[in-house]
Enzyme design. Structure first.
Site, PDB file in Angstrom:
ATOM      1  N   LYS A   1     -20.124  10.975-104.401  1.00 28.11           N
ATOM      2  CA  LYS A   1     -19.164  11.308-103.346  1.00 28.11           C
ATOM      3  C   LYS A   1     -17.866  11.869-103.930  1.00 28.11           C
ATOM      4  O   LYS A   1     -17.298  12.831-103.402  1.00 28.11           O
ATOM      5  CB  LYS A   1     -18.866  10.071-102.496  1.00 28.11           C
ATOM      6  CG  LYS A   1     -17.813  10.288-101.404  1.00 28.11           C
ATOM      7  CD  LYS A   1     -18.226  11.383-100.417  1.00 28.11           C
ATOM      8  CE  LYS A   1     -17.110  11.713 -99.434  1.00 28.11           C
ATOM      9  NZ  LYS A   1     -16.832  10.647 -98.485  1.00 28.11           N
TER      10      LYS A   1
ATOM     11  N   LYS B   1      -6.358  10.625-101.786  1.00 19.65           N
ATOM     12  CA  LYS B   1      -6.892   9.452-102.478  1.00 19.65           C
ATOM     13  C   LYS B   1      -8.143   9.797-103.279  1.00 19.65           C
ATOM     14  O   LYS B   1      -8.273   9.432-104.466  1.00 19.65           O
ATOM     15  CB  LYS B   1      -7.233   8.352-101.460  1.00 19.65           C
ATOM     16  CG  LYS B   1      -7.858   7.097-102.048  1.00 19.65           C
ATOM     17  CD  LYS B   1      -8.745   6.382-101.044  1.00 19.65           C
ATOM     18  CE  LYS B   1     -10.031   7.139-100.801  1.00 19.65           C
ATOM     19  NZ  LYS B   1     -11.012   6.423 -99.960  1.00 19.65           N
TER      20      LYS B   1
END
Length: 349
Positions: A219, A294
């Protein structure tokens, strides 16, 4: 033994014509009578509800798709508004992660960051508290965080007799709503196969990436590419605006030529080009800029910690661009809102 049972029952039925259905039952399900062991399953959706924790922009639609598939779902979120929406869709709100795990053998989590994941799993009234997840439980974390968090959660779960897989997603809010997400899953094969039976109701593709943490690794690589390509599409449309080129024409060209990518084709950042995407609604209700920030930060940190160290110059530039967007007060807007900052239109957005 099976043959003996069949012959005995047939003779019995012929003599007294009582319980003729017994023969049919034995013929169709002999395993019930001869003690054949069945493969172990981590969950049974017909005897227990599913659990879902994190009912926001992504988790809310995912939980609703489980409800649409016919599952009973119990859920928790720190937002009362999210819980109200969940209840309106047919879900059963609970007061804590522990309360969810006490009722559900299979629990899905979709949380903003690694710190939230550890709190929900191992914190006070967490999923792995006494009375919560244990022997036979299956825990599926769809959050995006450090691969080390996925490994830590898997270890904590195994100490309780539960199985945990990391299963972050790709596709954004449109795919969450349409049950067309892609899941990148890390964990033991048996647990991944069991998780797939649930994930198939929320997505179209489940990819087993390896051991615990490898779903998260995949991811982060994906979002590194996504952040870079979105910035490129934003710059392309900003330049088109300066040329006076019709933005829909540019999008059409991008989507059939070498500039084609997900950011242009399915999530175009330029207002007026596509319906149903954040750019069409003031960059609300999507994947927040701060969340992209993030993920890019996690990717950069992982590259720095790798041996040998890995430089990510394109990722570093994208990180700076989203940092500037956030610093200007748009951190909670969808990350495709970067377009307004690139084009110099942020005051109009």
């Amino acid at each position: 033994l099976v043959c003996f049972c069949l012959v005995t029952c047939i003779l019995f039925v012929r003599r007294c014509a009582v319980f003729p259905h017994l023969v049919l039952v034995i013929m169709m399900r002999p395993a019930l009578f001869v003690g054949t062991r069945r493969p172990m399953r981590f969950f049974s959706s017909d005897v227990a509800p599913l659990g879902f924790i994190g009912l926001g922009n992504m988790g809310g639609p995912m939980a609703r798709n489980l409800l649409k598939a016919g599952h009973k779902v119990v859920g928790f979120d720190v937002s009362s508004a999210n819980l109200d929406s969940f209840a309106a869709a047919g879900g059963q709100p609970m007061e804590s992660p522990l309360a969810v795990a006490a009722l559900a053998k299979t629990v899905v989590t979709m949380l903003p960051a690694g710190s939230h994941v550890l709190e929900v799993y191992d914190g006070r009234n967490g999923l792995l508290s006494d009375g919560g997840a244990g022997n036979g439980s299956l825990l599926i974390d769809c959050s995006t965080c450090e691969p080390a968090i996925g490994k830590q959660v898997a270890t904590l779960a195994s100490q309780r007799g539960a199985a945990a897989v990391d299963a972050p997603v790709s596709g954004g809010t449109p795919a969450a709503e349409q049950a067309s997400l892609t899941f990148m899953v890390g964990g033991p094969e048996v647990a991944v196969k069991q998780a797939e039976l649930i994930l198939q109701h929320m997505g179209k593709k489940v990819i087993h990436c390896g051991d615990a943490g490898m779903g998260q690794a995949a991811k982060l690589c994906n979002n590194l590419v996504l952040g870079i390509t979105m910035a490129g599409v934003c710059e392309g449309h900003a330049l088109a605006g300066r040329f006076g080129l019709d933005q829909k024409k540019l999008a059409e060209i991008l989507n059939i030529s070498s500039g084609r990518c997900w950011s242009s084709e399915l999530y175009n950042p330029c207002p007026g080009v596509m319906e149903g995407v954040p750019a069409a609604r003031g960059y609300t209700g999507g994947f927040a800029c701060d969340l992209m920030l993030k993920d890019l930060g996690l990717a950069a940190n992982a590259a720095l910690a790798s041996k040998p160290k890995l430089g990510l110059p394109m990722g570093g530039l994208a990180l700076q661009m989203y940092s500037q967007m956030s610093a200007r007060g748009d951190g909670m807007k969808d990350f495709s809102g970067l377009y307004t900052h690139v084009a110099g239109e942020e005051k109009k957005s």
